[in-house]
Motif scaffolding. Structure first.
Motif, mmCIF file in Angstrom:
data_model
loop_
_atom_site.group_PDB
_atom_site.id
_atom_site.type_symbol
_atom_site.label_atom_id
_atom_site.label_comp_id
_atom_site.label_asym_id
_atom_site.label_seq_id
_atom_site.Cartn_x
_atom_site.Cartn_y
_atom_site.Cartn_z
ATOM 1 N N ASP A 162 0.841 -1.192 0.000
ATOM 2 C CA ASP A 162 0.000 0.000 0.000
ATOM 3 C C ASP A 162 0.881 1.249 0.000
ATOM 4 O OD1 ASP A 162 -2.423 -1.363 0.064
ATOM 5 O OD2 ASP A 162 -2.454 -1.463 2.261
ATOM 6 N N LYS A 163 0.297 2.367 -0.435
ATOM 7 C CA LYS A 163 1.023 3.627 -0.395
ATOM 8 C C LYS A 163 1.153 4.096 1.050
ATOM 9 C CE LYS A 163 -0.393 5.156 -4.999
ATOM 10 N NZ LYS A 163 -1.061 6.226 -5.798
ATOM 11 N N GLU A 166 -1.426 6.755 2.579
ATOM 12 C CA GLU A 166 -2.857 6.486 2.663
ATOM 13 C C GLU A 166 -3.355 6.746 4.088
ATOM 14 O OE1 GLU A 166 -5.086 5.642 0.483
ATOM 15 O OE2 GLU A 166 -3.816 5.387 -1.280
ATOM 16 N N SER A 199 1.167 -2.685 3.934
ATOM 17 C CA SER A 199 0.532 -3.670 3.065
ATOM 18 C C SER A 199 -0.845 -3.997 3.617
ATOM 19 C CB SER A 199 1.386 -4.938 2.953
ATOM 20 O OG SER A 199 1.564 -5.531 4.232
ATOM 21 N N SER A 200 -1.649 -4.696 2.829
ATOM 22 C CA SER A 200 -2.992 -5.065 3.257
ATOM 23 C C SER A 200 -3.360 -6.429 2.706
ATOM 24 C CB SER A 200 -4.011 -4.010 2.814
ATOM 25 O OG SER A 200 -3.998 -3.871 1.401
ATOM 26 N N TYR A 208 -4.661 -4.519 7.763
ATOM 27 C CA TYR A 208 -3.599 -3.602 7.350
ATOM 28 C C TYR A 208 -2.358 -3.841 8.205
ATOM 29 C CZ TYR A 208 -7.476 -1.299 5.014
ATOM 30 O OH TYR A 208 -8.562 -1.043 4.213
#
Length: 367
Positions: A162-163, A166, A199-200, A208
């Motif tokens: 993931d960014k 976020e 990450s997710s 998450y």
């Protein structure tokens, strides 16, 4: 009378002479030129140089994660006319471990990230001098994250990156830090310093995962919780830093969550989890060493205005030991850039590249 000669025997003799000539030229390489190494990337000296220069590269870097050696891709060496010993030019392949740079661990003590941990990989061009010891001279590294499509192709259920900016990622880091501060027995509160990975994954709801660094603040645990928002990080060389892994699971209301049979832990019973490792600052380690070497009768201590987690809260006025209390930041020997993978030329040395130490099942990337 005619004499018959066997042309095959003549050709064989010519080939043998040519081979011996090439072999002699190889053995009589002029001093100062790159000498061929029949063992190439399997040479014990070359492997030693690769391992020790990588440790020095990790020490030179200031952020990110520690790298481990995957293989020696190419090698050459020349005699050093001025200093003696040999000058090595190496190309090494590296893999990211789970140890942050701030841990200052040896790379051999760290585990390489698995395919489910968003692994990273790269290559380094290295120059080093090798005599009685290995000394890094320069390096240039290209590094990158394994593409998500490659991860999914091998492990469809693994988390995806993931960014870092976020909102849900920041929320997960903050919730994890709150839990750490609540459960920790340390004297001071810690603040979020930097989110390093996110990450997710879907687990009957969105899960998450974050990794982040934290820094000691000036606020003790006696501080009123309502004032924690104004606790600045400790501006001191003795401030502790740490590395945390946290997670946050958000169950969907449409699912009826029940504890699986035989399972003692349900992720939705405790949706936030965190694990942190706190590192003793380098200045404290040096100060402890200076303290041990100092005159037992010395009494001049300059106390800090902060409460630290270690007993060495002063600098010595003894000139012989004061130099260890405040170490100068090292000057960088090289560069690291995020670059996409590109086609590579074949190694020039014999027996190269060397064997891989890790593969991770990513055959298309040829790590």
């Amino acid at each position: 009378m005619c004499v018959c000669r066997n042309p095959l025997r003549k050709n064989s003799a010519l080939r043998m002479r040519a081979y011996l000539l090439v072999l002699c030229l190889a053995l009589l390489t002029p001093e100062g030129r790159a000498s061929p190494d029949l063992s190439g990337c399997r040479s014990p000296d070359a492997v030693k140089v690769a391992e020790e220069t990588l440790q020095q590269i990790n020490q030179d870097r200031t952020d990110g994660y520690i790298w481990a050696l995957n293989r020696l891709y190419d090698v050459s060496h020349t005699a050093d006319q001025e200093k003696g010993g040999m000058l090595y030019k190496l190309t090494i392949d590296v893999l990211e471990t789970g140890c942050p740079i701030i841990s200052r661990k040896l790379w051999k003590e760290c585990e390489v990230r698995s395919i489910g941990d968003i692994p990273g990989y790269g290559e380094c061009e290295v120059s080093a001098h090798f005599d009685s010891e290995v000394r890094l001279q320069s390096y240039s590294c290209a590094f990158r994250e394994v593409p998500a499509i490659e991860v999914v192709g091998v492990c469809g259920d693994c988390p995806t990156a993931d960014k870092l900016d976020e909102p849900i990622v920041k929320e997960t880091a903050n919730l994890s830090l709150q839990m750490f501060n609540k459960e920790s027995k340390l004297g001071n509160y810690f603040a979020l310093e930097n989110i390093t990975r996110a990450s997710s994954q879907w687990l009957l709801g969105a899960a998450y995962f974050v990794e982040f660094t934290i820094v000691e603040t000036v606020c003790s645990k006696k501080t009123d919780p309502s004032e924690l928002g104004s606790c600045p990080p400790m501006d001191c060389q003795f401030a502790h830093r740490g590395f945390c892994s946290g997670s946050h699971v958000t169950p969907e209301e449409m699912f009826e969550i029940s504890r699986p049979v035989g399972k003692k832990d349900n992720p939705f019973q405790n949706p936030v989890k965190v694990s942190c490792e706190i590192y003793e600052p380098k200045a404290a380690t040096e100060e402890e060493s200076a303290h041990a070497k100092a005159d037992p009768g010395h009494a001049e201590h300059q106390l800090h205005n902060h409460t630290h987690l270690h007993p060495h809260e002063h600098t010595h006025s003894d000139p012989a030991s004061s130099s260890g209390a405040a170490s100068k930041p090292p000057s960088s020997f090289g560069t690291v850039a995020e670059k996409p993978a590109s086609p590579r030329s074949a190694p020039s040395a014999r027996a190269c590249p060397g064997p891989r130490r890790h593969r991770m099942g990513l055959d298309r990337l040829r790590l």
